[in-house]
Write a protein that holds these residues in place. Sequence first.
Motif, PDB file in Angstrom:
ATOM      1  N   LYS A  85       0.866  -1.177   0.000  1.00  0.00           N
ATOM      2  CA  LYS A  85       0.000   0.000   0.000  1.00  0.00           C
ATOM      3  C   LYS A  85       0.898   1.220   0.000  1.00  0.00           C
ATOM      4  N   GLU A 144       3.455 -11.711   3.497  1.00  0.00           N
ATOM      5  CA  GLU A 144       2.578 -12.543   4.332  1.00  0.00           C
ATOM      6  C   GLU A 144       3.157 -13.948   4.445  1.00  0.00           C
ATOM      7  N   GLU A 161       1.967  -8.064  13.636  1.00  0.00           N
ATOM      8  CA  GLU A 161       1.005  -9.155  13.659  1.00  0.00           C
ATOM      9  C   GLU A 161      -0.018  -9.029  12.533  1.00  0.00           C
ATOM     10  N   ASN A 162      -0.501  -7.803  12.305  1.00  0.00           N
ATOM     11  CA  ASN A 162      -1.478  -7.556  11.237  1.00  0.00           C
ATOM     12  C   ASN A 162      -1.187  -6.192  10.614  1.00  0.00           C
ATOM     13  N   ALA A 198      -1.942  -4.518   8.013  1.00  0.00           N
ATOM     14  CA  ALA A 198      -2.967  -3.720   7.341  1.00  0.00           C
ATOM     15  C   ALA A 198      -3.820  -2.905   8.309  1.00  0.00           C
ATOM     16  N   THR A 199      -3.813  -3.257   9.590  1.00  0.00           N
ATOM     17  CA  THR A 199      -4.712  -2.598  10.544  1.00  0.00           C
ATOM     18  C   THR A 199      -4.003  -1.667  11.510  1.00  0.00           C
ATOM     19  N   VAL A 200      -2.703  -1.574  11.435  1.00  0.00           N
ATOM     20  CA  VAL A 200      -1.950  -0.730  12.374  1.00  0.00           C
ATOM     21  C   VAL A 200      -1.040   0.213  11.586  1.00  0.00           C
ATOM     22  N   SER A 205      -2.213   1.908   8.457  1.00  0.00           N
ATOM     23  CA  SER A 205      -3.517   2.473   8.787  1.00  0.00           C
ATOM     24  C   SER A 205      -3.556   3.994   8.652  1.00  0.00           C
ATOM     25  N   GLU A 206      -2.384   4.642   8.611  1.00  0.00           N
ATOM     26  CA  GLU A 206      -2.325   6.102   8.510  1.00  0.00           C
ATOM     27  C   GLU A 206      -2.286   6.592   7.063  1.00  0.00           C
TER      28      GLU A 206
END
Length: 509
Positions: free
Chosen positions: A128, A135, A205-206, A208-210, A214-215
Amino acid sequence: MADDLRIFLPLLLPDTSDSSSSDSSLDFFKDLIEQAKAAELLEEFEHSNEQSRRVRINRNNDLLKREREPELPEVEASRRAIAENCIGKKIIRSVVADDDDAYVIDGVSRSDFEASLTGKTIVGAHRKGKIMWIELDSPPFPLFQFGSAGAIYIKGIDGKKYKRSAVRDTDEWPFECSKLFIELDDGLELSFIDKRRSAKVRLLENPATVAPISELGPDAFLEPMTQDELFEALSKKKVAIKTLLLDQSFISGIGDWIADEVLYQAKIHPLQAAASIPKEVCAALHMSLKEVIEHSVEVDAVSSHFPVDWLIHYRWCKKPGKINGMAIEFINVGGRTTAYVPELQKLSGDQAVKVAVKPVHLLGEESFGPSQKRKSSDSGIYRADTPNVEVSSGFVIPDINEDPSPRRQKRREKKDKGPSSRNEYPRDITGRFEEYMAMKKELMDIKRIREEKYLTLADEQREALRQIMYDNDFETFNRPTDNVHPSMLEITLARKREIAKKYGWPCNF
């Protein structure tokens, strides 16, 4: 070391009447002295070269900036290379660089990072903006922020298809600037390098969400805005359009070269306020964004495959030039060097008027604003009550009894004198600014040429010294030991074993 050998040479040589043995031993120690001198010279040269390299890095040397920084197309090319060559394969070994640059691996120790990757299977590669992560079959996953010079290399895969050339093909693998090395179960090897020490590699750990994923704003390639969405988003922003395009929370993946390219093709001045861009110009911006990003991704970011009329072919050398017969100039926008074509990219609306009347004060030039009154002894203004004598030569002879302290003119006196000398002799600000920019460009070109010559000379000298050492070592290793004195034989063999180990040559003695 060479001086020490020269001092102790008479003590090491045995006292013998065997002239052939003595000559052979003497030749051996002469070779040692020559090699020691070459090694010391090489070490001194590399040390001075390293010091100068650090100075250039600390000063943000322009020479290092000539390489294109990885943006969306470059990172996407790396992601595709991993997806095509590594998915489904198991990591059997991972090594983090053990040097002073290990801070590239952020937030985790070397041993923990290596243990988190080893034994895992690669199941995907994602991106992104300018950030990529791999992964694995179980978390955590390695995330790569490429910074200004990060790149992923896969051994045996033609790197020119998916990354810019930051190292030479002849460099030893893994490369000296490698920060992470991974070996897969089929023998394939990949390495993440960073020459400028600005990249970051994390375990998440993830991802895409942190943060930092995420910003980020929508990805310019995977999640492009529609024309209406872009126009609405621009209408809420008063910052310069280039500054906004570089904001990764607005649109992710765009960097300097893409921003300059799309603004050039859309005929938008980099300093144009985003909110002032009309809808028809926004449509051109939307189209150029789409075309530039899609084409650069399609050709794996290889600039030689970009259309010849793209600005990128001219802008990265930061030299005065022309594109389609129009001059290219460089300005600073939000702290970033920006290339644009003034004849094509013009400010519009209120900004055009404001810029036209805005004074430009160059370094060392006086300011004539209302807060700084101009005081000049030759302004041609004299007080009526002062007995000055004006002679034909143009000089003024003051009375010795005159009070030397300046007297503030009264408003009526100023009005009677008519226009001031400032209005009578206006400064050509535009001409002075162009002259200043021309001088600056000339100095930058001289600096660039000198640095290129220095780097070329440094490489040649380093290679020459290494070749001298190699030739001496080769001659020493292949010299027969039949005539070597027995007391010198073990020293000679030890030296040969050391040379064999240094170059990986077979040695059976």
